[in-house]
Motif scaffolding. Sequence first.
Motif, PDB file in Angstrom:
ATOM      1  N   PHE A  67       0.862  -1.277  -0.197  1.00 28.04           N
ATOM      2  CA  PHE A  67      -0.077   0.051   0.027  1.00 28.04           C
ATOM      3  C   PHE A  67       0.934   1.267   0.069  1.00 28.04           C
ATOM      4  O   PHE A  67       2.124   1.114   0.311  1.00 28.04           O
ATOM      5  N   SER A  68       0.263   2.201  -0.326  1.00 27.73           N
ATOM      6  CA  SER A  68       1.127   3.643  -0.450  1.00 27.73           C
ATOM      7  C   SER A  68       1.382   4.227   0.937  1.00 27.73           C
ATOM      8  O   SER A  68       2.243   5.006   1.082  1.00 27.73           O
ATOM      9  N   ILE A  69       0.584   3.841   1.882  1.00 22.43           N
ATOM     10  CA  ILE A  69       0.711   4.404   3.339  1.00 22.43           C
ATOM     11  C   ILE A  69       1.247   3.161   4.098  1.00 22.43           C
ATOM     12  O   ILE A  69       0.801   2.299   4.532  1.00 22.43           O
ATOM     13  N   ASN A  70       2.646   3.554   4.483  1.00 22.04           N
ATOM     14  CA  ASN A  70       3.218   2.517   5.181  1.00 22.04           C
ATOM     15  C   ASN A  70       4.531   3.195   5.907  1.00 22.04           C
ATOM     16  O   ASN A  70       4.796   4.364   5.601  1.00 22.04           O
ATOM     17  N   VAL A  71       5.364   2.592   6.831  1.00 20.17           N
ATOM     18  CA  VAL A  71       6.594   2.918   7.440  1.00 20.17           C
ATOM     19  C   VAL A  71       7.693   1.911   7.002  1.00 20.17           C
ATOM     20  O   VAL A  71       7.407   0.736   7.321  1.00 20.17           O
ATOM     21  N   MET A  72       8.705   2.441   6.430  1.00 26.32           N
ATOM     22  CA  MET A  72       9.675   1.356   6.053  1.00 26.32           C
ATOM     23  C   MET A  72      10.914   1.913   7.000  1.00 26.32           C
ATOM     24  O   MET A  72      11.214   3.003   7.394  1.00 26.32           O
ATOM     25  N   GLY A  73      11.718   0.924   7.387  1.00 24.95           N
ATOM     26  CA  GLY A  73      12.806   1.393   8.167  1.00 24.95           C
ATOM     27  C   GLY A  73      14.003   0.406   7.955  1.00 24.95           C
ATOM     28  O   GLY A  73      13.889  -0.697   7.573  1.00 24.95           O
ATOM     29  N   TRP A  74      14.811   0.314   8.857  1.00 28.77           N
ATOM     30  CA  TRP A  74      16.186  -0.321   9.171  1.00 28.77           C
ATOM     31  C   TRP A  74      16.357  -0.778  10.731  1.00 28.77           C
ATOM     32  O   TRP A  74      16.170   0.071  11.512  1.00 28.77           O
ATOM     33  N   TYR A  75      16.488  -2.037  10.727  1.00 30.91           N
ATOM     34  CA  TYR A  75      16.836  -2.615  12.163  1.00 30.91           C
ATOM     35  C   TYR A  75      18.072  -3.241  11.897  1.00 30.91           C
ATOM     36  O   TYR A  75      18.659  -3.388  11.052  1.00 30.91           O
ATOM     37  N   ARG A  76      18.845  -3.394  13.227  1.00 35.03           N
ATOM     38  CA  ARG A  76      19.972  -4.013  13.206  1.00 35.03           C
ATOM     39  C   ARG A  76      19.968  -5.136  14.304  1.00 35.03           C
ATOM     40  O   ARG A  76      19.441  -4.755  15.589  1.00 35.03           O
ATOM     41  N   GLN A  77      20.870  -6.044  14.269  1.00 33.81           N
ATOM     42  CA  GLN A  77      21.102  -7.033  15.305  1.00 33.81           C
ATOM     43  C   GLN A  77      22.549  -7.424  15.385  1.00 33.81           C
ATOM     44  O   GLN A  77      22.865  -8.159  14.494  1.00 33.81           O
ATOM     45  N   ALA A  78      23.374  -7.043  16.473  1.00 33.96           N
ATOM     46  CA  ALA A  78      24.551  -7.680  16.531  1.00 33.96           C
ATOM     47  C   ALA A  78      24.439  -8.790  17.453  1.00 33.96           C
ATOM     48  O   ALA A  78      23.495  -9.070  18.074  1.00 33.96           O
ATOM     49  N   PRO A  79      25.773  -9.777  17.406  1.00 31.19           N
ATOM     50  CA  PRO A  79      25.686 -10.887  18.100  1.00 31.19           C
ATOM     51  C   PRO A  79      25.279 -10.612  19.697  1.00 31.19           C
ATOM     52  O   PRO A  79      26.040 -10.062  20.346  1.00 31.19           O
ATOM     53  N   GLY A  80      24.667 -11.525  19.888  1.00 28.59           N
ATOM     54  CA  GLY A  80      24.091 -11.769  21.369  1.00 28.59           C
ATOM     55  C   GLY A  80      23.411 -10.391  21.912  1.00 28.59           C
ATOM     56  O   GLY A  80      22.949 -10.366  23.059  1.00 28.59           O
TER      57      GLY A  80
END
Length: 118
Positions: free
Chosen positions: A29-42
Amino acid sequence: QVQLVESGGGLVQAGGSLRLSCSASGSIFSINVMGWYRQAPGKQRELVADISSGSTTNYADSVKGRFTISRDNAKNTIYLQMNSLKPEDTAVYYCNVRVPLLGNRNYWGQGTQVTVSS
């Protein structure tokens, strides 16, 4: 079916820069939130930055002033420009899209590794 394809990760020295890209296809859809997450070891996965379809941005305190998120709505693509990278930025970075019209359903990319050497 929603697919997120990420690119741009890699190995860089501290102080360097990288640019991540994420393209979405399918019914987001045209209405959304996009983003970046990150996960480091542990560690738990954490929000890095996100941007609404209206271009409202949100950043983690740890990246403010160094990272910039942007989007091209016509291409359903977001970018994360990462400058002044630090070793503690090392993580797998995941693209995410959240769709309010689908009850805030979340979709995830496969992840891209970012490694910052000291």
